[in-house]
Structures are given as structure tokens and as C-alpha cells.
Design an enzyme around this catalytic site. Structure first.
Site, PDB file in Angstrom:
ATOM      1  N   ARG A  74       8.473   4.264  -0.229  1.00 63.01           N
ATOM      2  CA  ARG A  74       9.947   4.595  -0.241  1.00 63.01           C
ATOM      3  C   ARG A  74      10.201   6.205   0.240  1.00 63.01           C
ATOM      4  O   ARG A  74      11.497   6.247   0.373  1.00 63.01           O
ATOM      5  CB  ARG A  74      10.399   4.481  -1.545  1.00 63.01           C
ATOM      6  CG  ARG A  74      10.443   2.651  -1.963  1.00 63.01           C
ATOM      7  CD  ARG A  74      10.979   2.701  -3.595  1.00 63.01           C
ATOM      8  NE  ARG A  74       9.798   2.985  -4.412  1.00 63.01           N
ATOM      9  CZ  ARG A  74       8.871   2.291  -4.908  1.00 63.01           C
ATOM     10  NH1 ARG A  74       8.953   1.020  -4.684  1.00 63.01           N
ATOM     11  NH2 ARG A  74       8.216   2.488  -5.786  1.00 63.01           N
ATOM     12  N   GLU A 133      -4.283   4.553 -13.643  1.00 65.03           N
ATOM     13  CA  GLU A 133      -4.587   4.445 -14.940  1.00 65.03           C
ATOM     14  C   GLU A 133      -5.839   3.260 -15.066  1.00 65.03           C
ATOM     15  O   GLU A 133      -6.658   3.473 -15.859  1.00 65.03           O
ATOM     16  CB  GLU A 133      -3.515   3.391 -15.416  1.00 65.03           C
ATOM     17  CG  GLU A 133      -3.492   3.345 -16.945  1.00 65.03           C
ATOM     18  CD  GLU A 133      -2.225   2.598 -17.533  1.00 65.03           C
ATOM     19  OE1 GLU A 133      -1.960   2.464 -18.789  1.00 65.03           O
ATOM     20  OE2 GLU A 133      -1.318   2.287 -16.884  1.00 65.03           O
TER      21      GLU A 133
END
Lengths: 177, 177
Positions: free
Chosen positions: B60, B97
Site C-alpha cells: 500500500r 508476532e
């Protein structure tokens, strides 16, 4: 300098016998990048601007499509690889030389009757561009034109698109080189 | 309408308990997209334009970075996921994560001493943005600023970037929402 002269040709990438046409050397040059965006803008600001929105194909189509959306005052829609868009999508699976690939678009990206300019950096076999036209038509959109910086006519993608009745525009070609 | 009001919030995406801030509804609107690009352009056309080139983070960041490269007359460099760039690269692996990710930049994208604006759509934990700063510094580049449309200050990415001494700019925040 021509736009073409900024493009880097990388032999044997991604595999033996293929010459990869690399636009990163074009777009990292401020004048090269400006020439690309100005060329498209000139075309679409005149008689060819019969579209409502610009759809860019992930990922290099985002760079060109983003700039062009700004210069032409249009919105931008991303056409992405599978699993990348967060809201409800329609999908289109298509054949690659080995295996398959899938592209997706948000269901609410286009309204029925919207006219769409599709943009990507390069047209080779045309598989992804044809998938993009299919996605937009699934949502009731109309393809105004499919545009590329580079066409590789030897690989017949642009011919396939034209045979399907689409307008195709590219800024330059590499043929038999 | 404010820029923020165009952003769609998607609850429980990509997983339970996360609210995804989706900019596709912002950039598909011609006025929304123009407000974003004009806001950045206004900032960097004035006293903050002490950079030579704009680096966009896949994917993006390409949409925003492409448009901004045009308005500011700068070149554009893509920072991409592993294996996507055709010429010689430097790589940076960082922790997610769960697991790891790698970003890459072309070795010849930046010359020693080049000043670089890094741009992406959203700052969450800041992992990818920090990886982007590391890549540019490996090549001898200097980070002028790291810019986002959206900051999520609860996730502390922008704080981490500031603690490392970088200038950080975002157009808007979602905090405790």
C-alpha cells in the site's frame, strides 16, 4: 533520454533464457518517472478519459496507478493477490505456466456500469491483466482501457487482450531483443 | 469529510479482537485520495523537503509513494518482500508476532549520503518500518522522515521509531477506539 532507455534488462531472470525488463531503474529517476506519468496523463486527460476509476494490479501497477489517480483526479482500486484484501471480495483463478494464481478485488470497489482503466507496468502473456478484466466485469464494471508501460508483443498478451475486444495502450515495446 | 472519515474499520480482521483500518475506501474516493496526497505534498513542499528520494513499503506504500513522488518531483524506490526484486539486493529479517519476515531493497537503489523519505499507509507495531530504515542505512542512506497516513499509537510503533531518533509523521490516529 527516452523512457525505454531508463529500463534495465536483466538476462536469465527469473530463469535461463528470459530477459527481465526492470522498471525500478526508470521510476527511481525523477525525470524518468515524470515522463511515464505525464505520458499517460496526456493521453487520458484528452479524448480517452471515459473512465470513472483506475484499477492497479499488485504490486508495480500500484506505483503508476497511484500517481495517475492523482494527476487525473480519479479514485484508485487495488487488484491484489489472494488473501490480501480485508473486506468481502470476488476472486478469479487463472493458469500460469506451472500451476495457478488467484487475484481478488473488493466487492464494493466498483458499481455496476462504472468505467475502469486497468494499469500495470508490463504486459507479457497477459494472464493477470485478463484476470483483472474478468474481476471487474464480474462486478458489472466496463473496461475502458488496459494500459502498460511496457509491452512484450512476442509473448502475445496484448494481442489476446485486443482479440477479446479491449482497448490496449502501452508506452513502449521490447520486441525480438 | 475528514480523511479519517473515509477509512473503513473492519472488526475481528485479520483475527478476533483486532480492528483493521482499511484505507481502500479512502483511496477509491477521488477527493479522499487527493486530500491524502495534498496533505503530504503540502508538508514536504515546504520546510521538510530535505530528501532526495521516496521509498515506499510494499504494497500500500506504493500507491501513496507513487503519487507523492510525482507531486514532489522525486524518484521512487520499492521496498519489497523477499524474492520480488530482480537485481542484487540487501535483505533484513525481522520478527513478527509469530515467525519472521524479510524485506529487501536493490543495492543500487540508494547512494551513500542520499536522504530518504519512507512512506507506508499505516504504523502498527512498526516492525516493517524499522526494517525499512535498517535497509536504507545499510546502503549508507539517511532517513529524513518516516510517514504514514494512519498511526495506531496503542501499538507503539511510532514511539519505537521516535526513540530510535527518526522523524515520524502521520496524518491521523486511531487511539483507544
Amino acid at each position: 533520454m527516452t523512457i525505454k532507455s531508463y529500463i534495465r534488462s536483466i538476462p536469465d531472470y527469473p530463469k535461463k533464457g528470459i530477459i527481465f525488463r526492470d522498471i525500478t531503474t526508470l521510476i527511481k529517476d525523477p525525470l524518468g518517472f515524470r515522463m511515464v506519468i505525464d505520458s499517460f496523463t496526456q493521453r487520458y486527460i484528452k479524448e480517452h478519459t471515459d473512465f470513472d476509476i483506475i484499477a492497479g494490479i499488485e504490486s508495480r501497477g500500484f506505483i503508476i496507478g497511484g500517481a495517475l489517480s492523482y494527476t487525473l483526479g480519479k479514485g484508485f482500486i487495488p487488484i491484489r493477490k489472494k488473501g490480501k484484501l480485508p473486506a468481502e471480495v470476488v476472486s478469479y483463478e487463472y493458469d500460469l505456466e506451472y500451476g495457478k494464481d488467484t487475484v481478488e478485488i473488493h466487492k464494493d470497489a466498483i458499481k455496476k456500469g462504472d468505467r475502469v482503466l486497468i494499469i500495470d507496468d508490463l504486459c507479457a502473456t497477459g494472464g493477470t491483466a485478463i484476470a483483472a478484466t474478468a474481476l471487474i466485469e464480474k462486478l458489472g464494471g466496463i473496461i475502458s482501457e488496459v494500459a502498460f508501460i511496457v509491452d512484450l508483443p512476442d509473448l502475445k498478451g496484448s494481442k489476446k487482450l485486443k482479440n477479446k475486444g479491449y482497448n490496449v495502450h502501452s508506452l513502449l515495446e521490447f520486441e525480438g531483443e
